[in-house]
Design a protein around this motif. Structure first.
Motif, mmCIF file in Angstrom:
data_model
loop_
_atom_site.group_PDB
_atom_site.id
_atom_site.type_symbol
_atom_site.label_atom_id
_atom_site.label_comp_id
_atom_site.label_asym_id
_atom_site.label_seq_id
_atom_site.Cartn_x
_atom_site.Cartn_y
_atom_site.Cartn_z
ATOM 1 N N ASP A 444 40.377 34.467 52.271
ATOM 2 C CA ASP A 444 39.462 33.917 51.275
ATOM 3 C C ASP A 444 38.001 34.155 51.628
ATOM 4 O OD1 ASP A 444 40.061 32.266 53.459
ATOM 5 O OD2 ASP A 444 39.317 30.484 52.443
ATOM 6 N N ARG A 445 37.655 33.965 52.910
ATOM 7 C CA ARG A 445 36.257 34.120 53.316
ATOM 8 C C ARG A 445 35.820 35.577 53.226
ATOM 9 N NH1 ARG A 445 33.525 31.262 58.665
ATOM 10 N NH2 ARG A 445 31.595 32.501 58.736
ATOM 11 N N ARG A 446 36.702 36.468 53.658
ATOM 12 C CA ARG A 446 36.377 37.896 53.578
ATOM 13 C C ARG A 446 36.348 38.363 52.127
ATOM 14 N NH1 ARG A 446 39.226 43.053 54.337
ATOM 15 N NH2 ARG A 446 37.722 44.566 55.170
ATOM 16 N N ALA A 447 37.113 37.686 51.268
ATOM 17 C CA ALA A 447 37.116 38.041 49.843
ATOM 18 C C ALA A 447 35.725 37.845 49.241
ATOM 19 C CB ALA A 447 38.142 37.211 49.094
ATOM 20 N N LEU A 448 35.004 36.827 49.710
ATOM 21 C CA LEU A 448 33.623 36.642 49.268
ATOM 22 C C LEU A 448 32.699 37.650 49.940
ATOM 23 C CD1 LEU A 448 33.265 32.738 49.263
ATOM 24 C CD2 LEU A 448 33.480 34.246 47.294
ATOM 25 N N GLU A 449 32.862 37.803 51.224
ATOM 26 C CA GLU A 449 31.995 38.710 51.987
ATOM 27 C C GLU A 449 32.022 40.125 51.413
ATOM 28 O OE1 GLU A 449 32.711 41.212 55.946
ATOM 29 O OE2 GLU A 449 33.010 39.054 56.221
ATOM 30 N N GLN A 450 33.222 40.625 51.095
ATOM 31 C CA GLN A 450 33.370 41.995 50.611
ATOM 32 C C GLN A 450 33.565 42.070 49.097
ATOM 33 O OE1 GLN A 450 32.941 44.771 52.421
ATOM 34 N NE2 GLN A 450 32.358 43.413 54.117
ATOM 35 N N SER A 451 33.444 40.928 48.430
ATOM 36 C CA SER A 451 33.531 40.849 46.971
ATOM 37 C C SER A 451 34.829 41.459 46.445
ATOM 38 C CB SER A 451 32.323 41.544 46.323
ATOM 39 O OG SER A 451 32.175 41.105 45.001
ATOM 40 N N SER A 452 35.938 40.905 46.898
ATOM 41 C CA SER A 452 37.247 41.402 46.485
ATOM 42 C C SER A 452 37.566 40.977 45.053
ATOM 43 C CB SER A 452 38.336 40.871 47.427
ATOM 44 O OG SER A 452 39.617 41.143 46.897
ATOM 45 N N ASN A 453 37.749 41.962 44.184
ATOM 46 C CA ASN A 453 38.204 41.668 42.821
ATOM 47 C C ASN A 453 39.666 41.260 42.814
ATOM 48 O OD1 ASN A 453 35.721 42.283 41.716
ATOM 49 N ND2 ASN A 453 36.285 44.374 41.160
ATOM 50 N N VAL A 454 40.482 41.991 43.597
ATOM 51 C CA VAL A 454 41.929 41.771 43.576
ATOM 52 C C VAL A 454 42.265 40.359 44.016
ATOM 53 C CG1 VAL A 454 44.134 42.515 44.571
ATOM 54 C CG2 VAL A 454 42.426 44.222 43.900
ATOM 55 N N TYR A 455 41.567 39.838 45.014
ATOM 56 C CA TYR A 455 41.815 38.467 45.460
ATOM 57 C C TYR A 455 41.637 37.501 44.293
ATOM 58 C CZ TYR A 455 42.125 34.731 48.945
ATOM 59 O OH TYR A 455 42.547 33.642 49.699
ATOM 60 N N MET A 456 40.556 37.702 43.510
ATOM 61 C CA MET A 456 40.289 36.808 42.378
ATOM 62 C C MET A 456 41.282 37.037 41.239
ATOM 63 S SD MET A 456 37.886 35.237 43.823
ATOM 64 C CE MET A 456 37.090 35.630 45.386
#
Length: 710
Positions: A444-456
């Motif tokens: 979750d934290r890396r999803a923000l850091e690297q702006s993951s679209n797929v995570y969202m």
């Protein structure tokens, strides 16, 4: 002989009867006059001398505005003014024409012939032709039929007569004659006046000579007065003018659509009122207490005396949250970076025209600066259109992923540390959806850091309770998930009113197409649209540990003082107004805060910010939204909305911001980061200068002087 003598004796007798009768009549008349004089004389004289007292209210200076550091932003400038107050009984058109003739020999409404000619309408010319000569009026009435005279009321008859006055009729006068045009302009102003309500005939550039001549001849100008009026003047030029707003002119008066409201609250029809911005929002404070004058009017309707019965009181002053020095610097930065972006690639950026910024204190909601620049391609000029920060909405892209992740936490579909494989997904026949690169296993934290679209995307699918298989439709999709996701976003101010103290604000645009794929787009900021101010409130809420505060432009309302450098006593203070606390556990908010720090220190913003990120202790989120341009259904250009939200310092936030640069050409630079870095530089440089100054800039002028003396 005997008969003649008899006739002579009868004649005196008849004369005597006549004399007695006449004497009796005169006696009765004298008696009646005596009764009137002696018994009713005093009462009759009172009737002759009878007058009527009527009250009228006169305008007073409006309250002025200061910035957060006591600098005057908006002031009043006294101007000479010529006004007209019609009698209560009204006046006739011919009386007004006579008055206009006298006044036209004393004042000049406009010296430019072409300007005068533009201001005089065809109706004005017809009315002058009609009233100038009684024969013309008779001629005009003869053009009505008997049926029309019987069926139409007076107003309708007058309008119909004007309709039948021809160009040939009114062109018997020389409309190239400035004296005639000046006369008609004055008559036009006199016609607009309401009874016992001073109407401004002229207050622009009334010369000292005009003022003196009119004042000297008031005795022959019934209803005319030479007085002092007030015009609004800005100290910082056009800076922040969009939000200061404007007031109506003396000729506009109160707006017709709200006239009943204003009249019920003691306004006159020609009062100047706030029409936009803070002038409108705080009208009740800025207007002041009008001076009340009692006019004494005789039976003919003429004003024979006046007396002040209520002293006027200037309007209350506003102390704004805005730092005008910062505002000026931000305006300059925004325009310069917009201009640089357009010049960087004129072809790809041929649809780029706006750059928008909002800066706010996240803990108090005090707005520090609102800025917007727009490029006019036809004229090649840049203009201040900062109002778009509050009124224009754009798709923000990944900047909203903090709200998306918090929605996932609270709904239970992800938790702290939850890992998802970031690889492209495909729904039915749609094009594959992916992040900017395949990130692989991502928490979750890396999803923000690297702006993951797929995570969202996968988070949104889980919130909808749907089953996902690559290349297949989403099964068992819960359509209430749209409302659920938006309800979470609303807690941050996204999609709802921020509560800013302005007459109007946009709440953005909520997409109406409920296709499953659109929920995924909402999750990455590619569907619903938000204003720049909403984005600033959103990031402020995260910075402020989940407390959403109302943004505001006014800190205090103060009583006016004759000496403007000294602020009056505080009437009302606007303290921090917490609108809501987001319904998420504090540990989730803290997790997102850490992710936002990572964005600047080692994530998608780190390349652009470098050492500035650690120097200022930055936290926030970047965003890019696809915004393809179509004209008449034809694709023109692939552009992007570039967004950036941030706050600093992350351990004790004191400033938050949102930057939006819509329709930027693809791969044509990063104006949003350039703007973000420079406005933060401006903020901290000013803060450092004030610290070196040794004076607490939050004090008012009196307190500053005392501190400096000490």
């Amino acid at each position: 002989m005997g008969n003649d003598k008899k006739k002579k004796t009868h004649l005196p007798f008849r004369l005597n009867i006549l004399f007695i009768f006449v004497f009796a009549l005169f006696s009765l008349l004298i008696l009646q006059l005596g009764v009137v004089q002696i018994l009713n004389g005093e009462e009759a004289q009172k009737e002759i001398d009878k007058t009527e007292n009527t009250n009228s209210k006169l305008s007073v200076p409006r309250g002025i505005m200061y910035d957060r550091y006591g600098r005057i932003v908006l002031d009043n400038e006294p101007v000479r003014s010529i006004t007209y107050t019609p009698p209560k009984s009204g006046d006739t058109a011919s009386e007004r024409l006579d008055l206009a003739i006298k006044l036209s020999e004393m004042i000049v409404m406009e010296d430019d012939l072409e300007v005068l000619q533009d201001k005089i309408t065809e109706r004005d010319k017809k009315e002058y032709w009609y009233i100038e000569d009684s024969k013309n009026a008779e001629d005009a009435k003869e053009r009505l039929t008997t049926e029309e005279i019987e069926e139409l009321d007076n107003g309708e008859q007058y309008n119909e007569m004007l309709n039948r006055i021809t160009e040939e009729d009114y062109n018997e006068y020389d409309w190239d004659n400035k004296d005639l045009l000046n006369l008609v302009m004055i008559k036009k102003e006199l016609d607009q006046a309401y009874e016992l309500s001073p109407h401004v005939i002229k207050n622009d550039n009334v010369t000292e000579k005009e003022y003196a001549v009119v004042a000297e001849h008031l005795y022959e100008l019934p209803g005319i007065d030479a007085s002092i009026d007030w015009n609004r003047t800005t100290t910082f030029g056009s800076t922040f003018q969009n939000f200061i707003g404007r007031i109506s002119s003396s000729n506009e008066g109160i707006p017709g659509d709200n006239s009943n409201y204003y009249l019920a609250n003691g306004y006159s029809r020609n009062d100047r009122v706030g029409l936009s911005g803070l002038e409108q929002q705080y009208e009740s404070e800025l207007r002041g207490l009008k001076e009340e004058v009692q006019y004494t009017i005789d039976k003919s309707g003429a004003v024979v005396g006046m007396e002040t019965v209520v002293d006027g009181q200037s309007g209350n002053d506003l102390v704004l949250t805005i730092d005008m020095e910062l505002q000026q610097q931000v305006d300059k930065i925004v325009q310069e970076e917009l201009e640089a972006a357009i010049k960087r690639d004129p072809y790809k950026n041929r649809f780029l025209q706006d750059a928008l910024v909002a800066m706010i204190d996240p803990q108090t909601g005090e707005i520090l600066a609102l800025s917007g620049s727009r490029y006019n391609r036809e004229e090649g000029t840049y203009s201040d259109e900062s109002f778009r920060v509050v009124y224009d909405a754009h798709a923000p892209g990944s900047a909203v992923k903090g709200a998306t992740l918090l929605a996932g936490y609270d709904s239970g579909v992800v938790n702290i540390g939850t890992t998802i494989n970031d690889a492209p997904i495909k729904i039915a026949d749609d094009e594959p959806k992916s992040s900017w690169t395949d990130l692989g296993p991502t928490n979750d934290r890396r999803a923000l850091e690297q702006s993951s679209n797929v995570y969202m995307f996968k988070l949104a699918i889980e919130m909808a309770g749907a089953t996902y298989r690559y290349g297949e439709p989403l099964y068992n999709f819960n359509w209430d998930s749209f409302r659920t996701m938006r309800n979470y976003f609303n807690q941050f101010g996204l999609g709802g009113e921020t509560g800013v103290d302005l007459p109007f604000e946009s709440t953005g645009v909520v997409g109406q197409n409920s296709q499953a794929g659109n929920l995924l787009d909402i999750a990455i900021g590619q569907y619903d649209t938000y204003t720049t101010l909403q984005l600033a409130q959103y990031v402020s809420t995260i910075a402020n540990d989940g407390y959403r505060v109302r943004p505001h432009l006014v800190n205090e309302i103060r009583k006016s003082e004759p000496e403007k450098t000294k602020q009056g006593p505080v009437i009302k203070s606007f303290n921090t107004d917490v609108l809501n606390k987001v319904s998420m556990d504090d540990k989730y908010i803290e997790r997102v805060q850490h992710g936002f720090i990572d964005v600047y220190s080692k994530g998608t913003a780190s390349t652009y910010w470098g050492s500035k990120a650690s120097e200022y202790k930055m936290a926030g989120k970047t965003g890019t939204a696809e915004n393809d341009i179509y004209e008449n259904g034809e694709f023109k250009e692939a552009t992007e909305n570039l967004t950036l939200v941030g706050y600093a310092p992350y351990d004790e936030p004191e400033v938050a911001f949102a930057v939006v640069v819509p329709r930027n050409g693809k791969e044509t630079g990063s104006p949003h980061h350039n703007i973000g870095k420079r406005i933060m530089d401006a903020y901290y440089n000013l803060k450092e200068d004030r610290a070196k100054n040794g004076v607490n800039q939050d004090l008012n002028e009196d307190e500053k002087e005392e501190q400096e003396e000490e």
